[in-house]
Write an enzyme that holds these catalytic residues in place. Structure first.
Site, PDB file in Angstrom:
ATOM      1  N   TRP A   3      -2.308   2.139   2.490  1.00 44.03           N
ATOM      2  CA  TRP A   3      -1.814   2.732   1.239  1.00 44.03           C
ATOM      3  C   TRP A   3      -1.945   1.714   0.100  1.00 44.03           C
ATOM      4  O   TRP A   3      -2.234   2.077  -1.047  1.00 44.03           O
ATOM      5  CB  TRP A   3      -0.350   3.140   1.414  1.00 44.03           C
ATOM      6  CG  TRP A   3       0.309   3.636   0.155  1.00 44.03           C
ATOM      7  CD1 TRP A   3       0.347   4.918  -0.294  1.00 44.03           C
ATOM      8  CD2 TRP A   3       1.023   2.854  -0.813  1.00 44.03           C
ATOM      9  NE1 TRP A   3       1.033   4.994  -1.481  1.00 44.03           N
ATOM     10  CE2 TRP A   3       1.455   3.743  -1.828  1.00 44.03           C
ATOM     11  CE3 TRP A   3       1.337   1.502  -0.941  1.00 44.03           C
ATOM     12  CZ2 TRP A   3       2.185   3.321  -2.937  1.00 44.03           C
ATOM     13  CZ3 TRP A   3       2.062   1.082  -2.044  1.00 44.03           C
ATOM     14  CH2 TRP A   3       2.475   1.980  -3.027  1.00 44.03           C
ATOM     15  N   HIS A   4      -1.747   0.427   0.427  1.00 47.27           N
ATOM     16  CA  HIS A   4      -1.780  -0.604  -0.609  1.00 47.27           C
ATOM     17  C   HIS A   4      -3.175  -0.814  -1.179  1.00 47.27           C
ATOM     18  O   HIS A   4      -3.324  -1.193  -2.330  1.00 47.27           O
ATOM     19  CB  HIS A   4      -1.243  -1.927  -0.069  1.00 47.27           C
ATOM     20  CG  HIS A   4       0.239  -1.930   0.102  1.00 47.27           C
ATOM     21  ND1 HIS A   4       0.848  -1.413   1.215  1.00 47.27           N
ATOM     22  CD2 HIS A   4       1.229  -2.354  -0.706  1.00 47.27           C
ATOM     23  CE1 HIS A   4       2.157  -1.543   1.077  1.00 47.27           C
ATOM     24  NE2 HIS A   4       2.417  -2.101  -0.080  1.00 47.27           N
ATOM     25  N   GLY A   5      -4.178  -0.611  -0.367  1.00 46.15           N
ATOM     26  CA  GLY A   5      -5.525  -0.821  -0.887  1.00 46.15           C
ATOM     27  C   GLY A   5      -6.564  -0.689   0.197  1.00 46.15           C
ATOM     28  O   GLY A   5      -6.274  -0.838   1.386  1.00 46.15           O
TER      29      GLY A   5
END
Lengths: 476, 424
Positions: A322-324
């Site tokens: 989700w962060h990257g």
């Protein structure tokens, strides 16, 4: 538009001035227009994404509320999920998967002849996508009714204080607040001002003060000492906390002075002694989102140990992603999942760990030891998170286990304001921990309270000269 | 009767009693006003008063602390101890103008005065060699160039070197020096030394703006590229004498400060000119913040973690300067050489930014990044002295001699060939 800018100062002065004289209906309309201006300041083209997401989820939710047929409801919610995750996949993950697929085929000697697109990542896409999804999922689960007011829903999706970096709100909180008259009382106003001041202090003085030190090590090309890596990673742990929680504090403060209560996103996370506790204190709005919409639907911890561990790993790896779209984030998610599983394995199912300040000397010593140990475990996680490549993770890890000189070759000393700022932050965090209240300072006598505010102001003046850096979580 | 009695009593009252009464009625008025305020407003008022009080306490204690230190000594001499370091931190919060004054006046009669260095005044170069029996090499740059040329002189003593440098001088200073010096010597080779950390000076007219914490007064032109042509804005103050006069005469200083305000991107509206803020410690902290923020906001426009931004004004100017330097040198029958120095931890960003221009225009160059890595702390003299060690300069000189030997055909070339043969 960035909170740390002159434009925002003018923007908020106008928005707040209008907000105070308008009634709720007009307030909401003005906030919606303001939110679109706020977001469009970066790139107006991506406003269409927010608008599209709003329209799709609004209609899906309304259709859901009109039908009881399970099959049709499932299809409808699938439309919302596919649309939202599709947007996210296209803008955030397409290149990542395409690049890796090409690399796999190339290693097998097959040239697919693809060229990856240069897709710009819209600011805060992960935040507002998850927020809109939580609405349709909640309507589907009948946790909240679908709203008939399109304006209210549009504002729920685009509410500017938390649009680009959270907290990820739930309809039961924000949408309900949007639909009601807001009470702007003195306590709200005072607490809001404190949060704004505290947020600016954390971001400008500490996070921006430490950022060049961290960047100099993680951007270096060799000749690092183990001291560089250890200190830079320790600083990064502080930087990311101050950067992200600083943003959240400003967002919550700005909302509070308008009478909105956004969710708490951080609860002194570095006072955790195990990963379970850490995830109850760090980025709470994301961890609870993942728990409610992913971990529990997967089965949570209700089934066998192996299934629980599978659910934990899957949730945390997806949380990392989700962060990257990069391997270090995947590795970080994997690491978090692994330590959660290990902790669960060691602890079993017993719930004997007491949270909050220890009550005796022996307990304090034991707690301090656990705290220091788990902080180091967390810091290693941050190394995975901050690394620029999988190779850097290997290099830095090897350096830490093989070089006992602890030489600091590359990193410069942090600025005075950041050093003093960290000390003041430690005082406030300890105050919060001991009293178990983020509002601990409100019980202080006025001279002490004003001394704390003055310290923030003086340090803000000192830290104003730090190299301004964008909020880390904007890229997510 | 009663009224009369009261008034006669008032008349009989002593002056101090009357004064006390007036005071008490004023207090009463204040108290009444205060009691009219709601609890919320009282809290806001007390909070405000409390913050002002603590700011006052901070200011007073900092002033008391600083009374033990002399700004002139702090800024001009080496500071010892943690107390001294804090005092230096606060002294650096003085405005740029004030620090320049202190620096100039405090070191006026000293032999080694950095405030006298770097001026683009050809009179100061009169005693430098104008010709060399076995070759004259002219070089323009900063301390890195100075040390490299010093190493050249050591290794090839037969050469004469004409070195014109300024402390941390940017390329616009070096290029202006090259132009001013053009007709004053007969060098066969002209060297332009570029240092990664001072490239930022291209957007300024004096290093005082971007080295605001330790400013020096020497000035240089601000170049711009207009319709593909390099145009310059010459500074109004160019010599030590005119600087000295300007410090004594506000009428001479003002136009210069106005010029800086207009043409120097690093000029900060709060923190450059000397104002009342200099006398307050909090004022110094504010100025420090504004100067630092201004400098970093200008730098963020042309450099990021990945290096220089190709389409930024700074890159366009540097490319134009380098091309013009080579064109003019060749027009004068000289061999141009560009030296690229990379400071500690500054990666190879300078090389990455300029090598295409150098190669496309066939300008010979030597880059330090391939000789001594900017990441390796062992190639720099010490933590406090970031200059390259002699062995790095030796290799830079060797590569320079190779260029001279192959691309020049005068006395210098013969000498270079001879020396290279000896080394082999």
């Amino acid at each position: 538009m960035n909170f740390i800018s002159i434009e925002f100062l003018f923007f908020f002065a106008i928005v707040y001035g209008l907000y105070l004289i308008l009634n709720r209906r007009w307030q909401n309309l003005m906030l919606l227009v303001g939110s679109y201006v706020f977001y469009g300041w970066w790139d107006w083209r991506f406003l269409s994404l927010i608008a599209l997401s709003t329209v799709v989820d609004y209609f899906v939710a309304n259709k859901l509320s009109e039908t009881e047929a399970a099959g049709k409801r499932k299809k409808l919610v699938l439309v919302s999920i596919v649309f939202n995750l599709g947007v996210l996949a296209l803008f955030k993950y397409f290149n990542f998967f395409a690049d890796n697929l090409m690399a796999v085929f190339e290693s097998a000697g097959i040239d697919l002849g693809w060229t990856t697109w240069n897709i710009i990542l819209p600011v805060g896409i992960s935040f507002y996508t998850f927020q809109t999804m939580s609405y349709t999922l909640d309507v589907f689960a009948k946790r909240v009714p679908a709203t008939r007011n399109f304006l209210d829903f549009a504002l729920y999706v685009a509410f500017f204080p938390q649009l680009v970096a959270g907290p990820i709100e739930r309809p039961a909180n924000l949408l309900v607040a949007i639909g009601k008259d807001r009470d702007i009382n003195f306590d709200h106003f005072a607490r809001g001002c404190y949060l704004i001041l505290f947020g600016f202090f954390k971001k400008l003085v500490i996070a921006d003060g430490l950022s060049p030190m961290v960047d100099s090590v993680y951007g270096a090309q060799g000749h690092l000492g183990s001291g560089d890596v250890i200190v830079a990673t320790f600083f990064f742990a502080i930087q990311i906390y101050c950067d992200f929680s600083g943003y959240t504090d400003i967002a919550r403060g700005v909302s509070k002075v308008m009478g909105f209560d956004l969710r708490t996103n951080f609860m002194i996370p570095y006072f955790s002694v195990n990963p379970q506790e850490f995830w109850r204190r760090w980025h709470i709005s994301l961890s609870t989102w993942l728990r409610d919409y992913l971990y529990i639907p997967l089965g949570g911890n209700a089934a066998t140990v192996s299934k629980t561990n599978r659910n934990l790993m899957l949730t945390m790896v997806l949380g990392g992603l989700w962060h990257g779209a990069a391997w270090p984030f995947v590795l970080w998610g994997f690491y978090q999942g692994a330590i959660l599983c290990i902790h669960r394995g060691v602890l079993g199912r017993k719930k004997g760990v007491q949270e909050g300040p220890p009550q005796s000397v022996g307990a304090t010593v034991s707690f301090t030891f656990k705290l220091a140990f788990f902080f180091m475990v967390t810091c290693y996680g941050w190394l995975l998170f901050r690394a620029q490549s999988a190779q850097q993770i290997l290099d830095f890890t090897w350096l830490m286990v093989s070089d006992y000189s602890f030489d600091v070759n590359v990193m410069k000393k942090p600025p005075l304001a950041a050093v003093v700022g960290m000390f003041i932050l430690a005082v406030t965090e300890v105050g919060h921990f001991i009293t178990s209240s983020p509002k601990f300072y409100q019980r202080w006598p006025l001279p002490m309270k004003t001394a704390l505010y003055t310290a923030f102001i003086v340090l803000l003046l000192m830290g104003f000269g730090n190299v301004p850096a964008s909020f880390i979580y904007f890229q997510f | 009767m009663s009224e009369h009695h009261q008034s006669s009593t008032s008349v009989l009252e002593k002056p101090e009693q009357v004064e006390r009464k007036v005071q008490s009625s004023t207090t009463l008025f204040g108290a009444k006003l205060f009691s009219c305020l709601s609890v919320k407003w009282k809290t806001i008022l007390w909070t405000f008063i409390g913050i002002i009080f603590w700011l006052g306490v901070f200011e007073a204690s900092a002033q008391w602390f600083m009374s033990g230190y002399d700004d002139q000594k702090l800024l001009n001499e080496k500071v010892k101890g943690s107390g001294g370091k804090v005092a230096l931190y606060l002294a650096r919060g003085l405005s740029v103008e004030k620090k320049l004054r202190i620096g100039w006046e405090g070191r006026f009669n000293k032999k080694r005065n950095p405030h006298r260095a770097g001026w683009l005044d050809p009179r100061l170069w009169a005693d430098k060699p104008q010709d060399g029996e076995k070759g004259l090499i002219a070089a323009y740059g900063q301390s890195f160039t100075f040390y490299a040329m010093g190493r050249l002189k050591e290794l090839v003593p037969e050469y004469e070197t004409r070195v014109i440098t300024g402390p941390s001088a940017p390329p616009n200073h070096s290029f202006a020096a090259f132009n001013l010096d053009r007709n004053l010597h007969s060098a066969e080779v002209c060297v332009l030394g570029l240092l990664s950390g001072t490239i930022k000076g291209l957007l300024g007219m004096s290093s005082a703006g971007y080295y605001w914490h330790t400013p020096l007064p020497f000035t240089f032109p601000r170049y711009r590229v207009v319709n593909g042509e390099l145009v310059s804005e010459m500074p109004l103050i160019r010599t030590q004498e005119s600087w000295d006069q300007a410090l004594k005469d506000p009428l001479k200083l003002e136009p210069f400060l106005k010029q800086i305000e207009t043409h120097d991107n690093y000029f900060s509206s709060v923190g450059y000119r000397s104002t009342w803020l200099d006398s307050l410690i909090l004022g110094r902290i504010v100025q420090k913040g504004f100067n630092g923020r201004k400098a970093s906001s200008v730098q963020n426009k042309f450099i990021g973690p990945q290096g220089f931004k190709e389409d930024s004004e700074l890159v366009v100017i540097l490319q134009a300067i380098v091309k013009e330097f080579a064109r003019v040198a060749r027009e004068d029958g000289r061999l141009p050489i560009v030296l690229l120095f990379h400071g500690r931890g500054e990666a190879d960003h300078l090389y990455q930014m300029i090598y295409k221009t150098l190669e496309e225009n066939q300008i010979p160059y030597v880059s330090s990044h391939g000789i001594c890595s900017p990441w390796n702390p062992d190639v720099f003299i010490s933590k406090d002295d970031g200059h390259l060690k002699p062995h790095c300069n030796k290799e830079i000189v060797r590569q320079m001699l190779e260029i001279i030997a192959t691309q020049s055909d005068g006395k210098a070339s013969q000498m270079a060939k001879k020396r290279l043969n000896e080394w082999e």
